[in-house]
Design a protein around this motif. Structure first.
Motif, PDB file in Angstrom:
ATOM      1  N   PHE A  28      41.133   7.955  -3.451  1.00 60.14           N
ATOM      2  CA  PHE A  28      40.074   6.957  -3.372  1.00 60.14           C
ATOM      3  C   PHE A  28      38.967   7.320  -4.346  1.00 60.14           C
ATOM      4  O   PHE A  28      38.890   8.460  -4.814  1.00 60.14           O
ATOM      5  N   ARG A  29      38.131   6.338  -4.632  1.00 59.46           N
ATOM      6  CA  ARG A  29      37.034   6.529  -5.585  1.00 59.46           C
ATOM      7  C   ARG A  29      35.681   6.505  -4.879  1.00 59.46           C
ATOM      8  O   ARG A  29      35.453   5.709  -3.991  1.00 59.46           O
ATOM      9  N   ILE A  30      34.830   7.396  -5.336  1.00 63.11           N
ATOM     10  CA  ILE A  30      33.411   7.382  -4.993  1.00 63.11           C
ATOM     11  C   ILE A  30      32.699   7.555  -6.325  1.00 63.11           C
ATOM     12  O   ILE A  30      32.803   8.623  -6.940  1.00 63.11           O
ATOM     13  N   GLY A  31      32.045   6.497  -6.778  1.00 59.02           N
ATOM     14  CA  GLY A  31      31.433   6.534  -8.102  1.00 59.02           C
ATOM     15  C   GLY A  31      32.514   6.701  -9.157  1.00 59.02           C
ATOM     16  O   GLY A  31      33.552   6.043  -9.117  1.00 59.02           O
ATOM     17  N   ALA A  32      32.307   7.620 -10.078  1.00 59.46           N
ATOM     18  CA  ALA A  32      33.259   7.845 -11.164  1.00 59.46           C
ATOM     19  C   ALA A  32      34.348   8.850 -10.784  1.00 59.46           C
ATOM     20  O   ALA A  32      35.317   9.000 -11.511  1.00 59.46           O
ATOM     21  N   GLU A  33      34.198   9.525  -9.636  1.00 55.42           N
ATOM     22  CA  GLU A  33      35.155  10.551  -9.256  1.00 55.42           C
ATOM     23  C   GLU A  33      36.268   9.982  -8.389  1.00 55.42           C
ATOM     24  O   GLU A  33      36.080   9.040  -7.632  1.00 55.42           O
ATOM     25  N   GLU A  34      37.425  10.628  -8.503  1.00 55.37           N
ATOM     26  CA  GLU A  34      38.565  10.256  -7.674  1.00 55.37           C
ATOM     27  C   GLU A  34      38.890  11.438  -6.770  1.00 55.37           C
ATOM     28  O   GLU A  34      38.975  12.580  -7.221  1.00 55.37           O
ATOM     29  N   TYR A  35      39.030  11.142  -5.485  1.00 52.22           N
ATOM     30  CA  TYR A  35      39.267  12.149  -4.468  1.00 52.22           C
ATOM     31  C   TYR A  35      40.620  11.913  -3.813  1.00 52.22           C
ATOM     32  O   TYR A  35      41.165  10.809  -3.866  1.00 52.22           O
ATOM     33  N   GLY A  36      41.119  12.946  -3.153  1.00 55.47           N
ATOM     34  CA  GLY A  36      42.355  12.824  -2.390  1.00 55.47           C
ATOM     35  C   GLY A  36      42.208  13.529  -1.062  1.00 55.47           C
ATOM     36  O   GLY A  36      41.570  14.578  -0.975  1.00 55.47           O
ATOM     37  N   ILE A  37      42.778  12.909  -0.023  1.00 60.14           N
ATOM     38  CA  ILE A  37      42.819  13.547   1.295  1.00 60.14           C
ATOM     39  C   ILE A  37      44.254  13.485   1.806  1.00 60.14           C
ATOM     40  O   ILE A  37      45.031  12.603   1.418  1.00 60.14           O
ATOM     41  N   ASP A  38      44.592  14.416   2.653  1.00 58.77           N
ATOM     42  CA  ASP A  38      45.927  14.494   3.247  1.00 58.77           C
ATOM     43  C   ASP A  38      46.269  13.160   3.911  1.00 58.77           C
ATOM     44  O   ASP A  38      45.535  12.693   4.780  1.00 58.77           O
ATOM     45  N   ILE A  71      35.695   2.882  20.187  1.00 61.28           N
ATOM     46  CA  ILE A  71      34.436   2.863  19.437  1.00 61.28           C
ATOM     47  C   ILE A  71      34.536   3.947  18.359  1.00 61.28           C
ATOM     48  O   ILE A  71      34.702   5.126  18.668  1.00 61.28           O
ATOM     49  N   VAL A  72      34.439   3.504  17.095  1.00 62.09           N
ATOM     50  CA  VAL A  72      34.655   4.392  15.960  1.00 62.09           C
ATOM     51  C   VAL A  72      33.369   4.509  15.142  1.00 62.09           C
ATOM     52  O   VAL A  72      32.854   3.500  14.660  1.00 62.09           O
ATOM     53  N   PRO A  73      32.836   5.738  14.981  1.00 60.79           N
ATOM     54  CA  PRO A  73      31.673   5.907  14.106  1.00 60.79           C
ATOM     55  C   PRO A  73      32.087   5.695  12.646  1.00 60.79           C
ATOM     56  O   PRO A  73      33.170   6.103  12.235  1.00 60.79           O
ATOM     57  N   ILE A  74      31.202   5.038  11.884  1.00 68.33           N
ATOM     58  CA  ILE A  74      31.474   4.748  10.479  1.00 68.33           C
ATOM     59  C   ILE A  74      30.464   5.505   9.624  1.00 68.33           C
ATOM     60  O   ILE A  74      29.260   5.281   9.734  1.00 68.33           O
ATOM     61  N   MET A  75      30.979   6.411   8.785  1.00 70.22           N
ATOM     62  CA  MET A  75      30.106   7.144   7.872  1.00 70.22           C
ATOM     63  C   MET A  75      30.362   6.658   6.455  1.00 70.22           C
ATOM     64  O   MET A  75      31.499   6.379   6.088  1.00 70.22           O
ATOM     65  N   ASP A  76      29.299   6.522   5.697  1.00 68.62           N
ATOM     66  CA  ASP A  76      29.433   6.125   4.306  1.00 68.62           C
ATOM     67  C   ASP A  76      29.454   7.401   3.485  1.00 68.62           C
ATOM     68  O   ASP A  76      28.435   8.065   3.314  1.00 68.62           O
ATOM     69  N   MET A  77      30.633   7.773   3.027  1.00 71.25           N
ATOM     70  CA  MET A  77      30.813   9.007   2.283  1.00 71.25           C
ATOM     71  C   MET A  77      29.987   8.995   0.992  1.00 71.25           C
ATOM     72  O   MET A  77      29.522  10.035   0.539  1.00 71.25           O
ATOM     73  N   ARG A  78      29.742   7.821   0.453  1.00 69.27           N
ATOM     74  CA  ARG A  78      28.954   7.711  -0.773  1.00 69.27           C
ATOM     75  C   ARG A  78      27.516   8.145  -0.517  1.00 69.27           C
ATOM     76  O   ARG A  78      26.936   8.876  -1.313  1.00 69.27           O
ATOM     77  N   LEU A  79      26.946   7.717   0.605  1.00 72.89           N
ATOM     78  CA  LEU A  79      25.591   8.123   0.960  1.00 72.89           C
ATOM     79  C   LEU A  79      25.536   9.614   1.277  1.00 72.89           C
ATOM     80  O   LEU A  79      24.582  10.302   0.929  1.00 72.89           O
ATOM     81  N   ARG A  80      26.557  10.105   1.941  1.00 77.79           N
ATOM     82  CA  ARG A  80      26.621  11.530   2.297  1.00 77.79           C
ATOM     83  C   ARG A  80      26.639  12.400   1.051  1.00 77.79           C
ATOM     84  O   ARG A  80      26.076  13.479   1.019  1.00 77.79           O
ATOM     85  N   LEU A  81      27.291  11.895  -0.007  1.00 74.54           N
ATOM     86  CA  LEU A  81      27.386  12.668  -1.247  1.00 74.54           C
ATOM     87  C   LEU A  81      26.247  12.367  -2.209  1.00 74.54           C
ATOM     88  O   LEU A  81      26.225  12.884  -3.321  1.00 74.54           O
ATOM     89  N   GLY A  82      25.323  11.502  -1.790  1.00 73.52           N
ATOM     90  CA  GLY A  82      24.154  11.223  -2.605  1.00 73.52           C
ATOM     91  C   GLY A  82      24.398  10.281  -3.770  1.00 73.52           C
ATOM     92  O   GLY A  82      23.659  10.304  -4.748  1.00 73.52           O
ATOM     93  N   THR A  83      25.434   9.443  -3.688  1.00 73.76           N
ATOM     94  CA  THR A  83      25.684   8.475  -4.753  1.00 73.76           C
ATOM     95  C   THR A  83      25.245   7.084  -4.304  1.00 73.76           C
ATOM     96  O   THR A  83      24.951   6.852  -3.134  1.00 73.76           O
ATOM     97  N   ASP A  84      25.233   6.155  -5.242  1.00 73.57           N
ATOM     98  CA  ASP A  84      24.835   4.778  -4.970  1.00 73.57           C
ATOM     99  C   ASP A  84      25.895   4.097  -4.108  1.00 73.57           C
ATOM    100  O   ASP A  84      27.093   4.278  -4.325  1.00 73.57           O
ATOM    101  N   ALA A  85      25.470   3.314  -3.132  1.00 80.80           N
ATOM    102  CA  ALA A  85      26.405   2.630  -2.228  1.00 80.80           C
ATOM    103  C   ALA A  85      26.264   1.120  -2.403  1.00 80.80           C
ATOM    104  O   ALA A  85      25.369   0.505  -1.830  1.00 80.80           O
ATOM    105  N   GLN A  86      27.124   0.536  -3.204  1.00 81.66           N
ATOM    106  CA  GLN A  86      27.182  -0.913  -3.384  1.00 81.66           C
ATOM    107  C   GLN A  86      28.344  -1.434  -2.536  1.00 81.66           C
ATOM    108  O   GLN A  86      29.434  -0.870  -2.577  1.00 81.66           O
ATOM    109  N   TYR A  87      28.101  -2.498  -1.801  1.00 79.69           N
ATOM    110  CA  TYR A  87      29.148  -3.083  -0.963  1.00 79.69           C
ATOM    111  C   TYR A  87      29.679  -4.319  -1.672  1.00 79.69           C
ATOM    112  O   TYR A  87      28.931  -5.240  -1.967  1.00 79.69           O
ATOM    113  N   ASN A  88      30.996  -4.314  -1.956  1.00 77.98           N
ATOM    114  CA  ASN A  88      31.628  -5.444  -2.631  1.00 77.98           C
ATOM    115  C   ASN A  88      33.037  -5.639  -2.087  1.00 77.98           C
ATOM    116  O   ASN A  88      33.408  -5.026  -1.082  1.00 77.98           O
TER     117      ASN A  88
END
Length: 165
Positions: A28-38, A71-88
């Motif tokens: 997945f992408r957050i900003g210009a970086e691409e991450y991977g999770i198991d 009931i599922v908590p939703i965290m915005d990983m972009r905000l957690r990492l200090g990047t801009d969070a645009q919703y589109n």
């Protein structure tokens, strides 16, 4: 974007095929970086929907959603990492099963599922970053792409992340 990664190896010029251990990652992408999770930590991928806000939650916890009675908590990983969070239209929520909890993680977009041979995963360099290097399991190279591979379970459980029980 390619969904296929061909894995083959020859042992020491003998022409015999050998099995290479590999792992699958959701990228997945957050900003210009691409991450991977198991991939085994991923329950589902959903389009982003505005959650119900919770008072006094950390700034990166957007709220909660009702996911088929859970009931599922939703965290915005972009905000957690200090990047801009645009919703589109590309913004998605990855629903994760980590530890004994289900939570949603908002990211810019999901790329694909990749299978990486273990020998193509390199250790992460030590450096100051938004993500503690203890939570980076390695770096994977696929063609020209560099994937930052995360230990999402360790990250969410860490006291620094702010979601630990």
């Amino acid at each position: 974007m390619s969904n296929d990664l061909v894995v083959s190896s020859q042992s020491a010029g003998l022409g015999q095929s050998s099995t290479v251990a590999s792992k699958q990652f959701l990228t997945f992408r957050i900003g210009a970086e691409e991450y991977g999770i198991d991939i085994l930590k991923v329950q589902e991928i959903r389009s982003y929907e505005a959650p119900t806000r919770i008072a006094h939650a950390p700034h990166f916890v957007k709220g909660v959603v009702n996911l088929r009675g859970v009931i599922v908590p939703i965290m915005d990983m972009r905000l957690r990492l200090g990047t801009d969070a645009q919703y589109n239209a590309f913004t998605v929520t990855i629903v994760l099963n980590v530890g004994n909890r289900v939570l949603g993680m908002v990211v810019d977009s999901v790329s694909d599922v990749l299978e990486l041979p273990v020998d193509q995963i390199k250790p992460a360099p030590e450096m100051g970053a938004a993500i503690d290097s203890r939570h980076v399991t390695g770096l994977g190279k696929v063609g020209e792409r560099i994937l930052i591979l995360l230990d999402i379970e360790g990250m969410v459980a860490s006291p620094e992340f702010g979601l630990a029980d």
